[in-house]
Design a protein around this motif. Structure first.
Motif, PDB file in Angstrom:
ATOM      1  N   PHE A   1      82.027  57.512 -40.387  1.00  0.00           N
ATOM      2  CA  PHE A   1      83.457  57.264 -40.205  1.00  0.00           C
ATOM      3  C   PHE A   1      83.939  57.787 -38.849  1.00  0.00           C
ATOM      4  CE2 PHE A   1      84.321  61.631 -41.647  1.00  0.00           C
ATOM      5  CZ  PHE A   1      83.305  61.838 -42.558  1.00  0.00           C
ATOM      6  N   PHE A   2      83.208  57.392 -37.801  1.00  0.00           N
ATOM      7  CA  PHE A   2      83.661  57.717 -36.455  1.00  0.00           C
ATOM      8  C   PHE A   2      85.068  57.201 -36.215  1.00  0.00           C
ATOM      9  CE2 PHE A   2      80.268  59.855 -34.707  1.00  0.00           C
ATOM     10  CZ  PHE A   2      79.081  59.147 -34.589  1.00  0.00           C
ATOM     11  N   THR A   3      85.409  56.067 -36.880  1.00  0.00           N
ATOM     12  CA  THR A   3      86.686  55.417 -36.598  1.00  0.00           C
ATOM     13  C   THR A   3      87.830  56.005 -37.394  1.00  0.00           C
ATOM     14  OG1 THR A   3      86.206  53.782 -38.296  1.00  0.00           O
ATOM     15  CG2 THR A   3      85.607  53.220 -36.037  1.00  0.00           C
TER      16      THR A   3
ATOM     17  N   PHE B   1      79.595  65.178 -31.092  1.00  0.00           N
ATOM     18  CA  PHE B   1      78.641  66.094 -31.733  1.00  0.00           C
ATOM     19  C   PHE B   1      77.824  65.346 -32.780  1.00  0.00           C
ATOM     20  CE2 PHE B   1      76.766  69.786 -33.518  1.00  0.00           C
ATOM     21  CZ  PHE B   1      76.801  69.629 -34.898  1.00  0.00           C
ATOM     22  N   PHE B   2      78.527  64.640 -33.666  1.00  0.00           N
ATOM     23  CA  PHE B   2      77.792  63.955 -34.731  1.00  0.00           C
ATOM     24  C   PHE B   2      76.979  62.786 -34.182  1.00  0.00           C
ATOM     25  CE2 PHE B   2      78.640  65.946 -38.697  1.00  0.00           C
ATOM     26  CZ  PHE B   2      79.801  66.659 -38.507  1.00  0.00           C
TER      27      PHE B   2
ATOM     28  N   ASP C   1      80.357  52.232 -31.871  1.00  0.00           N
ATOM     29  CA  ASP C   1      80.685  52.150 -33.292  1.00  0.00           C
ATOM     30  C   ASP C   1      82.132  51.723 -33.519  1.00  0.00           C
ATOM     31  OD1 ASP C   1      81.618  53.948 -35.972  1.00  0.00           O
ATOM     32  OD2 ASP C   1      79.745  52.814 -36.126  1.00  0.00           O
ATOM     33  N   TYR C   2      83.013  52.123 -32.582  1.00  0.00           N
ATOM     34  CA  TYR C   2      84.419  51.726 -32.740  1.00  0.00           C
ATOM     35  C   TYR C   2      84.534  50.206 -32.827  1.00  0.00           C
ATOM     36  CZ  TYR C   2      85.581  56.456 -31.037  1.00  0.00           C
ATOM     37  OH  TYR C   2      85.680  57.807 -30.848  1.00  0.00           O
TER      38      TYR C   2
ATOM     39  N   ILE D   1      90.466  51.455 -35.190  1.00  0.00           N
ATOM     40  CA  ILE D   1      90.726  52.790 -35.745  1.00  0.00           C
ATOM     41  C   ILE D   1      91.382  52.611 -37.105  1.00  0.00           C
ATOM     42  CG2 ILE D   1      93.039  53.168 -34.776  1.00  0.00           C
ATOM     43  CD1 ILE D   1      91.808  56.030 -34.027  1.00  0.00           C
ATOM     44  N   TYR D   2      91.129  53.559 -38.005  1.00  0.00           N
ATOM     45  CA  TYR D   2      91.625  53.429 -39.368  1.00  0.00           C
ATOM     46  C   TYR D   2      93.149  53.535 -39.423  1.00  0.00           C
ATOM     47  CZ  TYR D   2      87.102  53.756 -41.794  1.00  0.00           C
ATOM     48  OH  TYR D   2      85.851  53.533 -42.295  1.00  0.00           O
ATOM     49  N   ALA D   3      93.735  52.798 -40.354  1.00  0.00           N
ATOM     50  CA  ALA D   3      95.162  52.873 -40.638  1.00  0.00           C
ATOM     51  C   ALA D   3      95.298  53.500 -42.010  1.00  0.00           C
ATOM     52  CB  ALA D   3      95.765  51.474 -40.631  1.00  0.00           C
TER      53      ALA D   3
END
Lengths: 656, 211, 296
Positions: free
Chosen positions: A334-336, A346-347, A406-407, C194-196
């Motif tokens: 869950f980079f995003t 880091f991860f 990844d984004y 990006i997450y919402a």
């Protein structure tokens, strides 16, 4: 009286009715077949109440095959829908049914195929490889199986009664919370996974103690076969990861049943907590699935290269490194989610570190072939395909580990292509290889090699056609879990290609399925006449007859080097006196089955809020456990004379 | 002590002279206790997850009362002493079993049971009080995590009490045998473990909550 | 050749090789065929360009490992096959210091290099980092709803559903939340997602270098209507942007607290709508709201 269970639960969407009918009919036919062949008593005595890990291993594999059929059917339906549902067409499945399908597909494949495969292999192989007669806790081992089967049964029941979860195989809140998923789906998922997860924890504890405490004399850790090492690392991961899953599912359950606020945005909860906790389990889980498979290949490649495994110590250290590192990377899922660049990088860096030991293993396997004599039996073909596919999938994993990349590709079909490369190219191909390799050990005859080859080519080609184009689809902006898309996206031709690829895989799976029954039918033609060592292998399981006697080893072997069977064949093994002794084995018990049955009823009752039934079945579990605790430890004894007779009957001429 | 060894060897199939190498004839006692340790590690992780959740949510009170307003250190101190002495009683039961003194074993087990049951009763009283005041687990993430963490510990203690009761009957009917000794040892591991978890709860939930 | 093909091993390697080559060839061929539909490889915004370049660099570095592995796999399979009498056989060859040094060491070096790249690029491409530009940034507040996207322009005092427009070469500053389960805000032509998330605000900074209509969507499952949650992000000239804003301000529909609640009710496959924004603080209110759970 029946909670929220009404007759409505038995009515499904038109696209589901066929599947439900099919499942019910097949189940009924099976029961009729068993009755008609008068096999109930045999089934009860030999299989259902068994505590023999060799039998339990086979049962795991049977459940795996059933659940794989369901999970694969789910996949085919998804592919067909995505091929049809473009522009004005909405395919043949509703959006909500589609979402049930992909949730069930992922849950089935990870929990009931993946975990079943590794526990099946562990049950069958580990006691034999370490020169033991049994596992450390035979009853708990059986219980672990029945809880696994119970979870699988719950997911199958959800097809016929009510609906399954539509929140994906990991059920993130708030979508999986009571507000957005008030129905029974997520509850089915929770109880199926929870029950199976507890079974996995129990089985993991059993195998840790077995490997650590029951190796035969002389087998120090650095003399264990690599398959056993890889399973040791896997069970360490199980022990340290599955409790987190149990706890996290409890938290979600409490949110849903008792209006708690762990993951709701109301009440100051935080859904991001769930994401962190579930992946703290989830990442070790994928290593749990792959490490035993690495072990399988570490047995197959040396055997079919007629050469010792290259770099044993290196391989062990690589396994240990992978085990430790797998706990330090979970955030890459869950980079995003908006963490700072310090946290994300880091991860990301920890994630690519895992590439080093994994790469080392690939090179060690390749160099095992170097200056060996390689035989391309179908297990070696599976290895060949594994190297090609797993390396590419691993490479895309490295791409995914860079947060900025990844984004873009997170939750796109690029991600789907990556992890299917790992689980199909890795876990599944490894399982097929191991299944073919060890099949003669437990049955005494071979699988039909020609059918193996046909199945292999279908899978190899089919996998490439069904999954390579997904990388491109991901680059084209296609996200996962879409039941419909616009024609202007340009995705349709690729969805057509990958649907075709799924059909090729289907051919392979059908060949394997029918091939299994065909091989059983013509078994007299493919009998193993070698006395238990058809492949000229190196580890202890091949030193006993095929199929093995119930006690495995009449005389516990003593070893003093790796590849102990090679040592024996070269005359270098330590001499053990051929003194037969009485052998004590645990007796059969139906308690594992009973607890499993109560667990299924409990899960069903909790799902449908039939709370009186839930209390009753929970009491059933507790009562059965107390009854078990009140029985004395019973053993059956095979006297030394009987053992001697059984051994000579098998015409063993190898001194041990 | 030579007595315990006798108990062990009743379980072994054959006494193996060389204990430096792994031996499939390992006595059941050491395998069982080791296996139970491993189970305790998994239970530890379960509690660790609940602790971490509590740590993350300890100040998410959603406008409601905070730990300072809710906790009564006096009650918690009593609970701690009760559980501690229950552990001591359990230890004394195990010591008596080494000497094969069946009556003493049952007496100490009964003491441990009563003290453990008192612990659960006090905790239930605390929980009921909180719920009646409107501070149940539905109120906020903080209260959800409090009830879950402390409640899970209480649930483990309750299951332990049931186990203890079954054990008392078994010792009564079968006496101190290799089997019951093994089970007593395993139970006392569980009981001491729960006491240890309580120390952490006492420290990180109650004491630090008052700061 | 035909004779070699008759040996099963060679035949197998040959066919496998053909399959691999076919799959490889498909890559450039599909790029040629699908062209700019492959929005991630042909992006229109500088963030997406940098992300693509990072992907290609890491991919290239990985090839230094993949290609040798593939070559070794084929070569060793052929040379040391039991049917090939020419391979030497050394059954106890289990160790080689040099080999271990190479395949522990080289990957370590590679990982070191890629790690440095990851560190620097992750900081450079932090979604929260405002973009440097001569032009003044436009703030767009994004609310993921079930199952559509609501966009609020706080400064221009307009709002829209499933459509945004902005001038090219102007930094876009997105503030994102949800009044729905977790979603993910993604315009692949312009940059990563990006997450919402409800009651939380995330930020994303993007910029369009060229004009065009770019597809955006949600990349995280949020319920039944999830697949209908796509929108258009239009980059055009400055004049066209102002024309659109003006026409939106004259929209008969108004967005305030009340009409928002109607809009937020679940609906699928919503059409594009534009609104006058009557409530300046609507976004903050949505962010802070405390809704008790809906009863079954």
């Amino acid at each position: 009286m029946f909670g929220r269970l009404t007759t409505e639960a038995f009515f499904h969407e038109p696209s589901q009715n066929g599947a439900v009918a099919g499942m019910v009919i097949m189940g009924a036919l099976l029961l009729i077949l068993i009755t008609w062949t008068a096999r109930w008593k045999w089934l009860w005595k030999e299989w259902i109440t068994t505590v023999d890990p060799k039998r339990i291993g086979v049962m795991y594999i049977v459940v795996v095959l059933i659940m794989f059929a369901k999970g694969f059917a789910d996949a085919l339906m998804m592919r067909l829908q995505q091929f049809l549902s473009v522009g004005d067409s909405s395919g043949f499945i509703s959006a909500s049914h589609f979402q049930e399908i992909f949730s069930a597909h992922g849950t089935t494949m990870i929990f009931f195929v993946g975990m079943g495969v590794i526990f099946g292999l562990m049950n069958l192989i580990i006691p034999l490889q370490i020169g033991a007669r049994d596992v450390a806790f035979p009853f708990l081992n059986a219980l672990g199986f029945w809880l696994f089967a119970s979870g699988g049964l719950l997911t199958l029941i959800s097809l016929a009664i009510g609906k399954f979860s539509t929140a994906g195989w990991l059920a993130y809140p708030p979508l999986s919370g009571i507000e957005y998923s008030p129905g029974v789906g997520v509850d089915y998922w929770i109880w199926a996974v929870q029950i199976a997860g507890i079974g996995s924890t129990i089985a993991g504890i059993n195998f840790l103690v077995t490997i650590m405490k029951m190796r035969c004399p002389g087998m120090t850790y650095m003399k264990m076969p690599i398959f056993t090492w890889s399973c040791l690392c896997a069970v360490v991961l199980i022990i340290l990861a599955f409790p987190v899953l149990t706890a996290t599912l409890v938290l979600l359950t409490l949110d849903r049943y008792l209006d708690m606020h762990f993951f709701t945005s109301y009440g100051d909860g935080n859904p991001m907590m769930y994401v962190n906790l579930i992946w703290a389990w989830g990442h070790p889980e994928v290593y749990i699935l792959i490490l035993p498979i690495f072990g399988v290949f570490s047995e197959i490649v040396p055997t079919f290269s007629e050469k010792r495994l290259f770099g044993y110590a290196s391989m062990v250290w690589a396994l240990i490194m992978i085990t430790i590192l797998s706990y330090l990377v979970w955030l890459h899922h869950f980079f995003t989610m908006g963490a700072s660049p310090y946290v994300n990088s880091f991860f990301g860096i920890m994630t690519i570190l895992i590439a080093i030991p994994t790469g080392v293993k690939i090179f060690n396997w390749l160099f095992t072939k170097f200056r060996g004599r390689v035989h391309f039996t179908s297990p070696m073909l599976w290895f060949f395909a594994f190297v090609l596919n797993f390396t590419v999938a691993g490479m895309t994993g490295i791409l995914l580990s860079a947060p900025p990349v990844d984004y873009q590709v997170h939750n796109s079909l690029f991600l789907i292509a990556h992890f299917h490369g790992m689980v199909i190219g890795g876990v599944l191909f490894g399982f097929f290889a191991g299944f073919t390799y060890w099949f003669p050990k437990f049955t005494g005859f071979f699988l039909d090699e020609k059918l193996n080859l046909y199945a292999f080519w279908c899978w190899f080609l089919g996998f490439l056609v069904a999954f390579m184009p997904l990388y491109m689809l991901g680059f084209m902006g296609a996200t996962r879990r879409l039941d419909h898309y616009e024609a202007s996206t340009g995705w349709h031709p690729i969805f057509a290609v990958v649907a075709f690829g799924a059909c090729i895989i289907l051919c392979g799976a059908l060949i394997q399925f029918f091939g299994l029954f065909w091989s059983i039918k013509i078994r007299k033609r493919n009998w193993d006449h070698s006395g238990g060592d058809p492949w000229n292998a190196r580890t202890l399981e091949w030193s006993i007859p095929s199929p093995p006697p119930i006690y495995n080893f009449a005389i516990i072997p003593t070893v003093d080097q790796r590849d102990p069977l090679w040592a024996i064949k070269r005359g270098q093994a330590p001499k053990t006196e051929k003194i037969y002794e009485d052998i004590h084995l645990p007796v059969n018990t139906p308690i594992g089955l009973y607890i499993g049955m109560f667990a299924t009823i409990f899960g069903f009752a909790m799902t449908w809020h039939i709370f009186w039934l839930a209390i009753l079945s929970l009491s059933g579990i507790i009562t059965t456990a107390i009854i078990r605790l009140s029985l004395r430890d019973k053993h059956e004894t095979i006297s030394a004379d009987e053992v001697k007779k059984m051994e000579t009957l098998q015409n063993r001429n190898e001194p041990l | 002590m030579s007595r315990p060894l006798t108990l062990h060897h009743q379980d072994t199939l054959e006494a193996h002279p060389d204990t430096r190498v792994p031996d499939p004839h390992q006595d059941v006692f050491s395998t069982t206790t080791f296996g139970f340790w491993v189970y305790l590690m998994t239970d530890c992780l379960l509690f660790a997850t609940f602790f971490v959740t509590f740590a993350v949510f300890h100040d998410r009170t959603f406008g409601g009362p905070s730990p300072k307003d809710l906790f009564d250190l006096k009650t918690v101190f009593i609970e701690t002493m009760v559980l501690l002495f229950s552990s001591v009683a359990c230890g004394l039961a195990l010591l008596s079993s080494l000497k094969l003194e069946k009556t003493k074993v049952i007496i100490w087990m009964a003491v441990a049971f009563l003290l453990g049951a008192s612990f659960v009763a006090i905790e239930l009283k605390e929980f009921t009080h909180l719920v009646h005041e409107g501070n149940s687990w539905e109120r906020s993430a903080f209260l959800s995590s409090f009830f879950t963490l402390v409640g899970t510990h209480g649930l483990h203690v309750s299951v332990g009490l049931l186990w203890l009761m079954v054990m008392m009957f078994q010792v009564f009917w079968m006496g101190i045998t290799a089997l019951t000794f093994r089970r007593l040892s395993v139970f006392s591991m569980f009981w001491h473990f729960l006491d240890l978890i309580w120390i952490f709860i006492f420290t990180f939930v109650y004491l630090m909550g008052m700061v | 050749m035909i004779k070699l093909l008759k040996t099963p091993v060679f035949f197998m390697l040959f066919v496998a090789g053909l399959i691999i080559l076919f799959v490889l060839a498909m890559q450039p061929l599909s790029v040629l065929h699908f062209g700019s539909d492959i929005v991630m490889l042909f992006p229109k915004g500088s963030i997406a360009v940098q992300q693509r370049n990072l992907l290609l660099i890491i991919q290239a570095a990985m090839l230094f490992v993949i290609i040798p592995v593939y070559i070794l796999t084929f070569v060793f399979s052929w040379k040391y096959s039991s049917q090939n009498p020419k391979g030497d056989y050394d059954p106890d060859l289990v160790d080689n210091q040099l080999a271990e040094v190479i395949w522990w060491g080289l990957p370590c070096l590679m990982v070191l290099g890629v790690s440095l790249l990851i560190w620097t690029k992750t900081h450079e491409l932090d979604p929260y980092k405002p973009l440097a530009s001569a032009n003044k940034p436009i703030t767009i507040q994004v609310v993921a709803l079930q199952w559509k996207w609501l966009f609020i322009y706080p400064e221009e005092k307009i709002a829209s559903v499933n459509f945004i427009q902005f001038p090219i070469q102007t930094p876009l500053h997105f503030e994102i939340t949800a009044d729905a389960p977790m979603n993910s805000f993604w315009i692949p032509s312009l940059g990563g997602q990006i997450y919402a998330m409800p009651k939380m605000k995330t930020e994303l900074n993007l910029i369009a270098d060229e004009p065009g209509d770019f597809r955006g969507s949600s990349a995280n499952i949020s319920g039944e209507g999830f697949s209908g949650m796509h929108f258009i992000a239009r980059a055009a000239s400055e004049e066209e942007y102002h024309k659109w804003v003006t026409s939106a301000k004259e929209s008969p529909q108004a967005l305030n607290g009340e009409t928002y609640h109607t809009l937020a009710a679940p609906s699928k496959n919503n059409q594009v709508e534009v609104y006058q924004l009557q409530d300046d603080h609507l976004f903050s209110q949505i962010l802070m709201q405390d809704k008790p759970k809906k009863n079954e």
